[in-house]
Write a protein that holds these residues in place. Structure first.
Motif, short mmCIF file in Angstrom:
data_model
loop_
_atom_site.label_atom_id
_atom_site.label_comp_id
_atom_site.label_asym_id
_atom_site.label_seq_id
_atom_site.Cartn_x
_atom_site.Cartn_y
_atom_site.Cartn_z
N ASP A 23 1.46 -1.27 0.07
CA ASP A 23 -0.63 0.13 -0.01
C ASP A 23 0.78 1.25 0.07
N THR A 50 -8.03 2.76 -4.87
CA THR A 50 -7.58 1.86 -4.62
C THR A 50 -8.38 0.99 -3.19
N TYR A 51 -8.97 1.81 -2.54
CA TYR A 51 -9.67 0.88 -1.43
C TYR A 51 -11.17 0.63 -1.51
N PRO A 52 -12.19 0.18 -1.03
CA PRO A 52 -11.52 -0.90 -0.47
C PRO A 52 -10.59 -2.07 -1.26
N LYS A 53 -9.80 -2.93 -1.32
CA LYS A 53 -9.27 -3.39 -1.83
C LYS A 53 -9.38 -5.06 -1.86
N SER A 72 -13.49 -0.22 -5.94
CA SER A 72 -13.37 0.68 -4.95
C SER A 72 -14.28 1.79 -4.68
#
Lengths: 80, 694
Positions: B339, B544-547, B560
């Motif tokens: 990350d 990017t999140y949640p992965k 994401s």
């Protein structure tokens, strides 16, 4: 000598400011602060390529203003 | 007599009087540019040494008079009159007077002298004056004005030491006799009002005198004391209005006329003007403002400028891009993957890249603008373009910012600073992002290549070219129309004049142009850059999140926050013909519009960006699983392009608008109207298109 609005002068003609025909004091004061006071000599140098605004010479410098604004400046046309 | 130790010295003067050049010469690189709180006016200060004392030099906005008619002029007036909340009253003033234009420059100088703050007059532009046959007796001028007059040539560093010496020899004098006089009844009225102002508002006598002039020449009584004092003052002021009426004195004009009359009588003794045949400026103007050649030169210059920001800046931009890529690969090697590496590479680094990517364009634009401004051509450009722009309620000076916005709205908006009228400037800022910038071009190109058949029309022009030109025209059309609408509604100004000086042409100074570029670039990096960087990191986080572990990039993106947002907004954008995939692309475009192309690449699982043809095919063949129809039709492509012309998807522009208007109000207005406009126009296009079964 005839009194006309500044926008009616032709290129090369000279006029002496005699009065303002506008009641907008803030506008009048701005013109006066720029040197256009009663008795001042103004000569019309040229018109912009599209006919408006006008370039004038006043107190040794060049100023441009729109015809709409020049309408409110009354000058005595001088024979040049 | 004590030696005089000023800490703050103000630099005041008319616009175009050589004030900035003198400021640069005195302070060099020891400058600081900021903003006066609450207004969009720039605050410039610098340091210089008088003997061993460090002095703050405050470069006040240029003004023609201390009776302000714009926010810039108000700052100057407030500071000099000691009314500013943010700046201490300067202890001395350097008043710049342009020798070419003595009478009008002396108008402000005389107002400043009336304030009884120690002042030195710096006489500039003497070489120009000499060329046009103007000769000035500086000694005589000093004697008649009652203040020291120093001849300076800031570019050649001539007279700077003399100016400093004159500042050191200044001293506080009280009750200097005023040299110009008004007709007796006016003097009497003035005195009476001045007295009551000193009593009621505790004004110092010079400030009270200035305020009494202001009160006498204004339409109605307006003051700023408490109620009881106001009542007393009002009574006296209004009784004097009546008195002067009896004398048939034009109280609105009398102070200005008397001051000019005195200046004229003074100039007889100090000013010699030899009629020259025709000045160089006039010769140049015969070409530059010629009915035909004027436009030829203008469009040639604009062409070069446009080319530089559109094409030439590509090379440094590529270098920057390569540099960012190089750094990225270094980070990937030295930082363990995970990350943190992802944040560094795709958040911080791409954010920094997004910021400095704009620098070449900004530098190129301000290099040209600096030359145009410093040479005196800028006001000619406004002179020849004004009629055209005034039809849309804009100013002659709005043309260049709008043209620059074709390359990028960021330097375009930054260049609206040359427009003095706040309303005209805001209107220009608001519509500038509607001009199709270079970041939209990749989106247009992708869509056109995929969905517009490449046929020739009339044997000369291809359909894709017509579509792209039309998109540019749509932007121009809405920009001008909306400018006119804004000027008639929210930006209605009481009186918008076009009264502009046409200064004589000069050879631009590299130093002034260089300082100008440096200042703009630093400003952009400090103010807008931080916001752009911050939002980039937030966007990275959201994309990017949640992965989702062990998934393809396309699946990860869909999982994401950004992907979810794409799904979330699908019902809203469906009436425009867009599905959630386009929604994700639109979200990604917030960073830069061309990101749409790479986001589409990620969604359609295209690993390399140069594989455009396969992306095209995948987009063309993509089928909506619910309806069994193709997602991308020519109509959807057209709608998407129309949306990209009109929507405010660029957070860098929002950051710059915030910075230039000094608040969140105007960027929000801009974002709001553009979103509504883009949505409704795209909706209409889609509706009509569907109706005719296009």
């Amino acid at each position: 000598m005839t009194e006309v609005s500044l926008n009616n002068l032709l290129v090369g003609e000279i006029g002496i400011v005699s009065k303002f025909s506008s009641n907008d004091n803030s506008f009048r004061q701005r013109l006066m602060e720029m040197g256009i006071t009663r008795g001042t000599k103004i000569s019309v140098e040229r018109f912009a390529p599209l006919g408006d605004p006008i370039e004038i010479s006043v107190r040794g410098y060049r100023l441009t203003l729109r015809k709409k604004e020049a309408e409110h400046i009354v000058v005595q046309r001088k024979r040049s | 007599m004590n030696t005089f130790h000023p800490q703050i010295i103000a630099l005041a003067g008319n616009p175009n009087s050589g004030k900035t050049t003198l400021f640069n010469a005195l302070t060099g690189m020891r400058q600081k540019v900021g903003n006066y709180p609450g207004v969009t006016v720039e605050k410039k200060e610098g340091k210089f040494f008088l003997e061993n004392n460090e002095i703050t030099l405050l470069d006040l906005p240029g003004t023609y008079s201390l009776t302000p008619r714009s926010p810039d002029e108000k700052i100057t007036a407030d500071i000099l009159l000691g009314k500013s909340e943010f700046v201490d009253t300067p202890q001395a003033i350097v008043c710049v007077v342009d020798a070419n234009n003595l009478e009008r420059n002396l108008f402000l100088a005389s107002q400043i002298i009336d304030l009884q703050i120690p002042v030195v007059v710096a006489l500039t532009m003497l070489d120009n004056a000499e060329n046009s046959g103007v000769e000035i007796d500086a000694h005589r001028l000093s004697a008649l004005l009652g203040v020291p007059v120093v001849e300076v040539n800031a570019l050649q560093k001539f007279g700077l030491e003399k100016l400093k010496k004159a500042l050191l020899h200044l001293h506080q004098q009280k009750n200097i006799l005023r040299l110009w006089k008004m007709p007796e009844p006016v003097e009497k009225s003035c005195e009476e009002i001045q007295k009551v102002l000193e009593q009621e508002y505790r004004y110092s006598s010079p400030v009270a005198f200035f305020e009494s002039l202001r009160l006498l020449s204004s339409d109605t009584f307006q003051s700023n004391g408490n109620e009881t004092s106001n009542g007393t003052v009002k009574k006296i002021v209004e009784s004097n209005y009546q008195k002067l009426e009896l004398f048939e004195i034009d109280r609105h004009a009398v102070a200005i006329e008397s001051r000019y009359a005195w200046i004229q009588s003074l100039c007889i003794h100090v000013l010699k003007v030899q009629k020259t045949a025709e000045t160089i400026s006039d010769k140049l103007d015969r070409i530059f403002t010629h009915k035909i050649f004027g436009f030829v030169v203008f469009f040639l210059l604009m062409g070069i400028m446009f080319q530089s920001i559109f094409a030439w800046s590509n090379y440094p931009m590529e270098l920057i891009d390569n540099g960012v890529q190089f750094l990225a690969s270094n980070i990937r090697q030295s930082v363990p993957s995970g990350d943190f590496q992802d944040l560094l590479v795709n958040g911080v680094l791409s954010g920094v890249g997004a910021v400095i990517m704009f620098l070449p364009q900004i530098l190129f634009l301000f290099f040209f603008l600096g030359i145009l401004e410093d040479s005196g051509y800028m006001s000619r450009a406004a002179f020849i373009m004004d009629k055209l722009m005034s039809r849309f309620g804009l100013h002659g000076k709005s043309f260049i910012p709008l043209l620059s916005s074709f390359a990028c709205a960021i330097p375009g908006i930054m260049s609206t600073r040359t427009i003095e009228n706040t309303q005209d400037r805001l209107a220009t800022i608001l519509v500038a992002p509607l001009m199709s910038c270079s970041a939209r071009l990749p989106v247009y190109t992708l869509m056109v290549a995929a969905f517009v058949p490449s046929v020739m029309l009339f044997g000369i022009i291809s359909l894709p070219a017509i579509v792209i030109i039309s998109l540019y025209l749509v932007g121009v059309f809405f920009a001008l129309t909306l400018a006119a609408v804004f000027k008639k509604t929210i930006l209605k100004s009481a009186a918008s004049f076009f009264i502009m000086e046409l200064p004589p042409y000069r050879i631009p100074s590299w130093k002034t142009v260089g300082m100008y570029m440096w200042e703009r670039a630093m400003h952009f990096l400090q103010r807008a850059g931080t916001i752009i960087l911050g939002v980039s990191i937030i966007l990275w986080f959201l994309a990017t999140y949640p992965k989702l572990e062990h998934a393809t990039p396309s699946e990860r993106l869909e999982h994401s926050f950004v992907g979810k947002a794409g799904h979330l907004i699908e019902p809203i954008i469906q009436p425009l013909g867009f599905d959630w995939k386009i929604g994700i692309g639109m979200m990604g475009s917030l960073l830069q519009r061309e990101v749409f192309v790479s986001t589409m690449g990620t969604i359609y699982n295209i690993q390399t960006s140069d594989n455009n043809s396969s992306l095209l095919q995948k987009m063309q063949n993509d089928i909506d699983t619910r309806t069994g129809e193709k997602i991308f039709t020519p109509l959807v492509a057209i709608c998407l392009m129309v949306y990209y012309v009109l929507a405010m998807q660029c957070m860098s522009t929002i950051a710059v608008t915030r910075r230039e208007t000094n608040g969140w109000k105007w960027p929000l207005v801009q974002f709001g109207y553009m979103t509504v406009l883009a949505y409704s126009v795209t909706f209409a296009v889609h509706f009509v298109g569907t109706f005719f079964d296009f």
